[in-house]
Design an enzyme around this catalytic site. Structure first.
Site, PDB file in Angstrom:
ATOM      1  N   SER A   1       0.825  -1.202   0.000  1.00  0.00           N
ATOM      2  CA  SER A   1       0.000   0.000   0.000  1.00  0.00           C
ATOM      3  C   SER A   1       0.867   1.263   0.000  1.00  0.00           C
ATOM      4  O   SER A   1       1.594   1.514  -0.955  1.00  0.00           O
ATOM      5  CB  SER A   1      -0.972  -0.031   1.179  1.00  0.00           C
ATOM      6  OG  SER A   1      -1.947   0.981   1.068  1.00  0.00           O
TER       7      SER A   1
ATOM      8  N   ASP B   1      -0.506  -4.003  -4.028  1.00  0.00           N
ATOM      9  CA  ASP B   1      -1.664  -3.109  -4.096  1.00  0.00           C
ATOM     10  C   ASP B   1      -1.287  -1.699  -3.639  1.00  0.00           C
ATOM     11  O   ASP B   1      -1.765  -1.203  -2.599  1.00  0.00           O
ATOM     12  CB  ASP B   1      -2.843  -3.626  -3.271  1.00  0.00           C
ATOM     13  CG  ASP B   1      -4.176  -3.121  -3.853  1.00  0.00           C
ATOM     14  OD1 ASP B   1      -4.301  -3.040  -5.082  1.00  0.00           O
ATOM     15  OD2 ASP B   1      -5.086  -2.784  -3.068  1.00  0.00           O
TER      16      ASP B   1
ATOM     17  N   ARG C   1       5.021   9.506  -6.961  1.00  0.00           N
ATOM     18  CA  ARG C   1       4.551   8.147  -6.702  1.00  0.00           C
ATOM     19  C   ARG C   1       5.601   7.162  -7.206  1.00  0.00           C
ATOM     20  O   ARG C   1       6.633   7.555  -7.742  1.00  0.00           O
ATOM     21  CB  ARG C   1       3.228   7.887  -7.423  1.00  0.00           C
ATOM     22  CG  ARG C   1       3.309   8.146  -8.940  1.00  0.00           C
ATOM     23  CD  ARG C   1       2.107   7.634  -9.681  1.00  0.00           C
ATOM     24  NE  ARG C   1       2.110   7.997 -11.086  1.00  0.00           N
ATOM     25  CZ  ARG C   1       2.814   7.410 -12.040  1.00  0.00           C
ATOM     26  NH1 ARG C   1       3.620   6.405 -11.726  1.00  0.00           N
ATOM     27  NH2 ARG C   1       2.737   7.803 -13.294  1.00  0.00           N
TER      28      ARG C   1
ATOM     29  N   ASP D   1       7.211   4.610  -9.768  1.00  0.00           N
ATOM     30  CA  ASP D   1       7.207   4.485 -11.227  1.00  0.00           C
ATOM     31  C   ASP D   1       8.349   3.573 -11.643  1.00  0.00           C
ATOM     32  O   ASP D   1       9.226   3.248 -10.829  1.00  0.00           O
ATOM     33  CB  ASP D   1       7.296   5.858 -11.901  1.00  0.00           C
ATOM     34  CG  ASP D   1       8.703   6.405 -11.903  1.00  0.00           C
ATOM     35  OD1 ASP D   1       9.398   6.215 -12.915  1.00  0.00           O
ATOM     36  OD2 ASP D   1       9.118   7.004 -10.890  1.00  0.00           O
TER      37      ASP D   1
ATOM     38  N   ASP E   1      12.254   3.786 -10.677  1.00  0.00           N
ATOM     39  CA  ASP E   1      12.708   3.787  -9.283  1.00  0.00           C
ATOM     40  C   ASP E   1      13.583   2.595  -8.922  1.00  0.00           C
ATOM     41  O   ASP E   1      14.182   2.576  -7.841  1.00  0.00           O
ATOM     42  CB  ASP E   1      11.498   3.839  -8.336  1.00  0.00           C
ATOM     43  CG  ASP E   1      10.754   5.169  -8.421  1.00  0.00           C
ATOM     44  OD1 ASP E   1      11.402   6.170  -8.763  1.00  0.00           O
ATOM     45  OD2 ASP E   1       9.539   5.188  -8.163  1.00  0.00           O
TER      46      ASP E   1
ATOM     47  N   HIS F   1      -7.837  -5.420  -0.527  1.00  0.00           N
ATOM     48  CA  HIS F   1      -6.548  -4.735  -0.432  1.00  0.00           C
ATOM     49  C   HIS F   1      -5.478  -5.683   0.138  1.00  0.00           C
ATOM     50  O   HIS F   1      -4.370  -5.783  -0.391  1.00  0.00           O
ATOM     51  CB  HIS F   1      -6.724  -3.513   0.467  1.00  0.00           C
ATOM     52  CG  HIS F   1      -5.626  -2.502   0.380  1.00  0.00           C
ATOM     53  ND1 HIS F   1      -5.080  -2.068  -0.804  1.00  0.00           N
ATOM     54  CD2 HIS F   1      -4.969  -1.811   1.363  1.00  0.00           C
ATOM     55  CE1 HIS F   1      -4.150  -1.156  -0.561  1.00  0.00           C
ATOM     56  NE2 HIS F   1      -4.053  -0.994   0.748  1.00  0.00           N
TER      57      HIS F   1
END
Length: 450
Positions: free
Chosen positions: A157, A181, A195, A197, A200, A251
């Site tokens: 998460s 997730d 975020r 991507d 990274d 989740h």
């Protein structure tokens, strides 16, 4: 007698001392969430020497811990938002599975103080700070000669984006990031710098199981897996009356699916496809066009397909699972040719039997079109592998009970197994009456093209 009592006392004191040395993840509760918690990052080290007894790794002097072996690979396990403050239920088993699989340093990133807060936006702000903390540690590892390519970050998460922020600080030189997730709220629609991507890490993979609620919807990695379409997971409650499981089951399923891939006793094939509908229709089963080794296996062993995946921009894949472990299903591509004068629409139920066990699937995700001499294809995923298949049962229905019953005349039905390199199963010239089950023995397929 006195000597014996002294010995027992010393042993008990030693056991107590050992118990005090074992660290555990921070355990909070709802009152902490309501009042809010300040960020405090703790690094819990597990190795094969101390599988069930975590050692606290110092941020300032991590190498003073003799069990931290820089020459071994290191896996960081990073949890996400903890609205109730409790430790993740999967944590202990996840650590054990990783260490069973390989000798490594497993570092659990305990940021429960900072992740436990009813204010989700405050927790999101903390993700950058956690990443800065991990960056400092990994920089120290690099300066001591550690190979950044041997670092694997598994983020759940919000932990997925923490992994991304950390990897970006090293210009993508970290070996691998696994996003389970990845969180969607506050990250959906954001540019790559805000975020996770693909840049990274050397290899970035993302599993989507709750993209319509808590998870991220779009692709984030070199390969993205959409389990059961990426939203509703089998076995998870569909109504709010089921309590907290309604909010977290989909989740959390991402973690259990990935854990099952570490064990690898029941591998799951991930099929590259443009959409879940095309996948269900059996349009994406030709794995030979992807690589000589076929379609990638989901999860821990997907790195075997790394070189091929890095040649592509981003690969979207799909697979279906059972509602509980073992999660793997066994698929067949079903091709049907009919010779009715008129086109019929309907659904099929297929049952396989080896004489003792049965496996059944209802192909009801959409109404299938059966047109004369036109091959209709669909994917059938069974919850178990029934071998050898001695009998096949079929049932056809239109879902229109008040109308006259239809008859479907099959010129040929072919079931091609997608695993185990087994031969296709066929039957020719078969009549199906609506809502009546027909059972037959399959025969070898003829070399015919209809």
């Amino acid at each position: 007698m006195v000597c014996w009592l002294v010995l027992v006392t010393l042993m008990l004191m030693f056991d107590v001392h050992r118990a005090q040395e074992c660290e555990e993840m921070t355990d909070l509760d709802l009152k902490h969430s309501l009042s809010g918690t300040s960020l405090n990052v703790r690094l819990l080290l597990y190795t094969r020497v101390n599988v069930s007894c975590a050692q606290l790794l110092s941020h300032r002097e991590p190498f003073r811990n003799p069990r931290f072996n820089l020459s071994s690979p290191s896996t960081f396990l990073i949890h996400g938002y903890r609205p109730t403050g409790s430790p993740p239920v999967w944590l202990t088993q996840f650590v054990q599975l990783l260490l069973q699989r390989r000798d490594m340093n497993v570092i659990v990133v305990d940021w429960n103080r900072g992740a436990t807060n009813i204010n989700y936006w405050k927790v999101v702000d903390n993700t950058r700070k956690v990443a800065a903390n991990l960056t400092d540690l990994i920089q120290k590892m690099k300066e001591k000669g550690a190979d950044l390519g041997s670092i694997h970050m598994i983020g759940v998460s919000l932990g997925a984006h923490i992994s991304g922020f950390t990897g970006a600080n090293f210009n993508g030189s970290i070996g691998r990031i696994t996003a389970l997730d990845p969180a969607g709220p506050e990250f959906n629609g954001q540019p790559p710098s805000e975020r996770l991507d693909p840049s990274d890490a050397q290899f970035v993979e993302a599993l989507h199981t709750d993209m319509d609620a808590l998870g991220y919807r779009d692709v984030l990695g070199h390969i993205d897996y959409y389990a059961n379409g990426g939203a509703d997971q089998p076995g998870c409650p569909r109504t709010i009356f089921s309590g907290s499981q309604y909010f977290k089951c989909d989740h959390q399923r991402s973690v259990f699916l990935y854990m099952s891939s570490v064990n690898s006793s029941c591998p799951i094939t991930a099929y590259p496809c443009d959409s879940y509908t095309l996948f269900q229709d059996g349009e994406c089963m030709d794995c030979g066009r992807f690589t000589p080794d076929g379609c990638p296996v989901f999860g821990y062993d997907a790195v075997r397909w790394k070189d091929r995946l890095l040649q592509l921009i981003q690969t979207r894949t799909y697979f279906q699972t059972n509602k509980a472990s073992p999660f793997c299903k066994f698929g067949y591509k079903v091709d049907i040719v009919t010779w009715n004068q008129k086109t019929h629409w309907g659904y099929l139920t297929i049952k396989l039997s080896d004489g003792q066990e049965e496996a059944q699937v209802e192909l009801n995700h959409k109404s299938l079109m059966f047109e004369r001499f036109v091959e209709s294809s669909v994917l059938a995923q069974f919850d178990r592998d029934v071998q050898p298949v001695k009998e096949i049962s079929l049932k056809f229905c239109t879902g229109k009970g008040l109308r006259p019953r239809k008859k479907l005349r099959l010129l040929r039905i072919r079931l091609t197994p997608l695993q185990n390199h087994l031969r296709p199963l066929c039957r020719y010239d078969l009549l199906l009456e609506e809502n009546k089950e027909v059972t037959f023995r399959p025969i070898p397929c003829e070399d015919s093209n209809f």
